[in-house]
Scaffold this active site. Structure first.
Site, short mmCIF file in Angstrom:
data_model
loop_
_atom_site.label_atom_id
_atom_site.label_comp_id
_atom_site.label_asym_id
_atom_site.label_seq_id
_atom_site.Cartn_x
_atom_site.Cartn_y
_atom_site.Cartn_z
N VAL A 184 -28.02 39.08 -84.59
CA VAL A 184 -28.12 38.11 -83.48
C VAL A 184 -27.34 38.55 -82.25
N ASN B 190 -26.85 29.32 -86.99
CA ASN B 190 -25.78 29.20 -87.97
C ASN B 190 -25.02 30.50 -88.23
N SER C 39 -17.40 24.50 -84.59
CA SER C 39 -16.33 24.44 -85.59
C SER C 39 -15.26 23.52 -85.02
N TYR D 85 -12.48 33.45 -82.05
CA TYR D 85 -13.38 32.50 -82.73
C TYR D 85 -13.37 31.14 -82.01
N ALA D 86 -12.15 30.67 -81.65
CA ALA D 86 -12.04 29.37 -80.96
C ALA D 86 -12.79 29.41 -79.63
N ALA D 87 -12.64 30.53 -78.90
CA ALA D 87 -13.34 30.66 -77.60
C ALA D 87 -14.84 30.64 -77.82
N SER D 88 -15.32 31.35 -78.86
CA SER D 88 -16.76 31.40 -79.10
C SER D 88 -17.31 30.02 -79.46
N ILE E 92 -14.87 24.87 -94.98
CA ILE E 92 -15.95 24.73 -95.96
C ILE E 92 -15.88 25.90 -96.94
N1 CAA Z 1 0.35 28.00 -89.61
C1 CAA Z 1 1.63 28.24 -89.24
N2 CAA Z 1 2.13 29.46 -89.04
C2 CAA Z 1 1.31 30.50 -89.26
C3 CAA Z 1 -0.03 30.34 -89.64
C4 CAA Z 1 -0.50 29.03 -89.82
N3 CAA Z 1 -1.76 28.75 -90.14
N4 CAA Z 1 -0.58 31.55 -89.73
C5 CAA Z 1 0.36 32.45 -89.43
N5 CAA Z 1 1.50 31.81 -89.15
C6 CAA Z 1 2.77 32.42 -88.76
C7 CAA Z 1 3.41 33.19 -89.92
O1 CAA Z 1 4.15 32.30 -90.75
C8 CAA Z 1 4.28 34.20 -89.19
O2 CAA Z 1 5.45 33.61 -88.72
P1 CAA Z 1 6.80 34.47 -88.58
O3 CAA Z 1 6.47 35.59 -87.63
O4 CAA Z 1 7.79 33.48 -88.07
O5 CAA Z 1 7.09 34.96 -89.98
C9 CAA Z 1 3.41 34.54 -87.98
O6 CAA Z 1 2.53 33.41 -87.77
C10 CAA Z 1 2.57 35.80 -88.18
O7 CAA Z 1 1.89 35.64 -89.42
P2 CAA Z 1 1.49 36.85 -90.31
O8 CAA Z 1 2.68 37.71 -90.62
O9 CAA Z 1 0.69 36.32 -91.47
O10 CAA Z 1 0.60 37.71 -89.31
P3 CAA Z 1 -0.65 38.54 -89.59
O11 CAA Z 1 -0.98 39.20 -88.29
O12 CAA Z 1 -0.50 39.39 -90.80
O13 CAA Z 1 -1.78 37.46 -89.95
C11 CAA Z 1 -3.38 35.82 -89.43
C12 CAA Z 1 -2.04 36.45 -89.06
C13 CAA Z 1 -4.48 36.89 -89.37
C14 CAA Z 1 -3.69 34.77 -88.38
C15 CAA Z 1 -3.33 35.25 -90.86
O14 CAA Z 1 -2.19 34.42 -90.96
C16 CAA Z 1 -4.56 34.44 -91.16
O15 CAA Z 1 -5.59 34.99 -91.53
N6 CAA Z 1 -4.47 33.11 -91.03
C17 CAA Z 1 -5.61 32.22 -91.28
C18 CAA Z 1 -6.42 32.01 -90.03
C19 CAA Z 1 -7.43 30.95 -90.31
O16 CAA Z 1 -7.10 29.80 -90.51
N7 CAA Z 1 -8.73 31.33 -90.28
C20 CAA Z 1 -9.80 30.42 -90.57
C21 CAA Z 1 -10.96 31.19 -91.19
S1 CAA Z 1 -12.26 30.10 -91.70
C22 CAA Z 1 -13.03 29.67 -90.28
O17 CAA Z 1 -12.77 30.17 -89.23
C23 CAA Z 1 -14.09 28.63 -90.39
C24 CAA Z 1 -13.85 27.53 -89.46
O18 CAA Z 1 -14.57 27.41 -88.47
C25 CAA Z 1 -12.86 26.51 -89.78
P1 NAI Z 2 -20.92 33.10 -94.44
O1 NAI Z 2 -20.12 34.31 -94.14
O2 NAI Z 2 -21.12 32.68 -95.85
O3 NAI Z 2 -22.37 33.21 -93.78
C1 NAI Z 2 -22.58 33.75 -92.51
C2 NAI Z 2 -23.93 34.44 -92.52
O4 NAI Z 2 -24.17 34.93 -91.20
C3 NAI Z 2 -23.96 35.65 -93.46
O5 NAI Z 2 -25.10 35.59 -94.30
C4 NAI Z 2 -23.99 36.84 -92.52
O6 NAI Z 2 -24.71 37.95 -93.05
C5 NAI Z 2 -24.70 36.24 -91.31
N1 NAI Z 2 -24.39 37.01 -90.10
C6 NAI Z 2 -23.17 37.44 -89.68
N2 NAI Z 2 -23.30 38.17 -88.57
C7 NAI Z 2 -24.61 38.20 -88.28
C8 NAI Z 2 -25.36 38.80 -87.25
N3 NAI Z 2 -24.78 39.54 -86.30
N4 NAI Z 2 -26.70 38.63 -87.25
C9 NAI Z 2 -27.30 37.91 -88.22
N5 NAI Z 2 -26.65 37.33 -89.23
C10 NAI Z 2 -25.32 37.47 -89.26
O7 NAI Z 2 -20.24 31.93 -93.59
P2 NAI Z 2 -20.55 30.38 -93.54
O8 NAI Z 2 -19.30 29.70 -93.88
O9 NAI Z 2 -21.80 30.05 -94.26
O10 NAI Z 2 -20.75 30.20 -91.95
C11 NAI Z 2 -21.93 29.70 -91.36
C12 NAI Z 2 -21.56 29.17 -89.98
O11 NAI Z 2 -20.68 28.07 -90.11
C13 NAI Z 2 -20.84 30.18 -89.07
O12 NAI Z 2 -21.31 30.04 -87.75
C14 NAI Z 2 -19.40 29.74 -89.15
O13 NAI Z 2 -18.67 30.12 -88.01
C15 NAI Z 2 -19.58 28.25 -89.25
N6 NAI Z 2 -18.45 27.53 -89.77
C16 NAI Z 2 -18.00 27.80 -91.04
C17 NAI Z 2 -16.92 27.12 -91.53
C18 NAI Z 2 -16.32 27.38 -92.87
O14 NAI Z 2 -15.23 26.88 -93.14
N7 NAI Z 2 -16.98 28.12 -93.77
C19 NAI Z 2 -16.26 26.07 -90.73
C20 NAI Z 2 -16.82 25.89 -89.41
C21 NAI Z 2 -17.89 26.59 -88.98
#
Ligand code: CAA
Ligand code: NAI
Length: 246
Positions: free
Chosen positions: A63, A89, A141, A154-157, A187
């Site tokens: 995409v 999605n 999200s 991710y937040a900006a996107s 999720i």
């Molecule tokens: N809350 C509070 N503090 C946090 C934190 C959190 N969620 N994450 C990191 N920190 C703090 C750490 O405790 C650390 O503090 P100190 O420097 O005082 O020790 C500092 O931030 C740096 O943390 P790390 O050493 O872990 O740094 P890193 O660069 O190795 O990793 C990170 C940072 C990549 C952000 C990692 O912590 C991470 O992956 N966090 C999770 C991010 C997240 O929530 N992603 C969501 C994915 S799912 C999704 O995106 C779907 C959706 O739409 C909801």
């Molecule tokens: P997932 O990783 O299971 O599924 C994402 C799918 O998108 C995968 O099948 C992957 O191959 C496909 N994809 C990735 N890059 C692509 C590209 N360039 N072109 C075509 N396909 C591509 O993740 P999930 O959780 O099912 O996510 C679906 C959507 O929901 C995403 O937009 C995600 O940001 C959003 N979302 C997910 C949350 C969660 O906690 N899992 C929370 C909030 C939003």
């Protein structure tokens, strides 16, 4: 059978939320296009949809690549008469603290999560306009609303997706097309599996419902916004987050 006679294209249809959505939509009578970068998972979702008794086709697409998206649209429209429902999605994360985030990580997430939604919508809207109806559901999200540590890109996107949703609701509403977004919380899919254990434990405790969401929780929200039950809903952002405020 709320989607009987409709054709839905789901980007990222082979992933956690996409797969569950495809199966739910198939049970509601929709024909499906599973558009995904990963061929293996897209293919297996098509097989599962066929087992339910609905028609489905998988198309490989990146995409974030406009030419690839144009090819996807061409293939989908040559296979089916039209695409009635577009579920934008597909999405990725590349989490890093602001000071460590590379330009490549920034760009990749913007390209897939933001530009990808623009490319897919722009190419599929004209045939909806021609028919005078259509449903577009964008995946935002709660991170796009509240922000989250380690997710500048991710937040900006996802905030951008919300902005585009509200803009398109205004542009396309008069043409009979509703555009809405779903803003899921955390999720249980492969995407959440990347979160460190200590962070996820804290998150789970912060959700008033005391659990992460399931892909089906989100699929039901997509279904509502894709069906005629939401015909007067336009430009909204429906949170599916168990009440979590991060
Ligand atoms: N809350 C509070 N503090 C946090 C934190 C959190 N969620 N994450 C990191 N920190 C703090 C750490 O405790 C650390 O503090 P100190 O420097 O005082 O020790 C500092 O931030 C740096 O943390 P790390 O050493 O872990 O740094 P890193 O660069 O190795 O990793 C990170 C940072 C990549 C952000 C990692 O912590 C991470 O992956 N966090 C999770 C991010 C997240 O929530 N992603 C969501 C994915 S799912 C999704 O995106 C779907 C959706 O739409 C909801
Ligand atoms: P997932 O990783 O299971 O599924 C994402 C799918 O998108 C995968 O099948 C992957 O191959 C496909 N994809 C990735 N890059 C692509 C590209 N360039 N072109 C075509 N396909 C591509 O993740 P999930 O959780 O099912 O996510 C679906 C959507 O929901 C995403 O937009 C995600 O940001 C959003 N979302 C997910 C949350 C969660 O906690 N899992 C929370 C909030 C939003």
């Amino acid at each position: 059978m709320r989607l009987e006679g409709k054709t839905a294209l789901i980007t990222g249809g082979g992933g956690g939320i996409g797969r569950e959505t495809a199966l739910l939509f198939a049970r509601e009578g929709a024909r499906l296009v599973i558009a995904d970068y990963r061929v293996d998972s897209a293919r297996s979702v098509v097989d599962e949809v066929a087992a339910i008794g609905s028609e489905a086709e998988w198309i490989q697409v990146d995409v974030s690549d406009q030419e690839s998206v144009k090819r996807m649209a061409g293939e989908a429209l040559s296979r089916f008469d039209g695409i009635d429902i577009l579920i934008n999605n597909a999405g990725i994360t590349q989490d890093r603290m602001l000071t460590k985030l590379t330009t490549q990580e920034w760009q990749q997430v913007i390209d897939v999560n933001l530009s990808g939604v623009f490319y897919c919508t722009q190419v599929l809207v004209p045939q909806m306009v021609e028919r005078g109806n259509g449903k577009i559901v964008n995946t935002a999200s709660i991170v796009g609303v509240h922000g989250n540590i380690g997710q500048s890109n991710y937040a900006a996107s996802k905030a951008g997706v919300i902005g585009m949703t509200k803009t398109w609701a205004k542009e396309l509403g008069p043409k009979g097309i509703q555009v809405n977004a779903v803003a899921p919380g955390f999720i249980e899919t492969a995407m959440v599996a990347t979160i460190p254990e200590k962070v996820i434990t804290k998150l789970r405790e912060s959700v008033p419902l005391r659990r992460l969401g399931s892909p089906l929780d989100v699929a039901y929200a997509y279904l509502f916004l894709a069906s005629s039950e939401s015909d007067y809903v336009n430009g909204t952002v429906l949170a599916v987050d168990g009440g979590l405020v991060i």
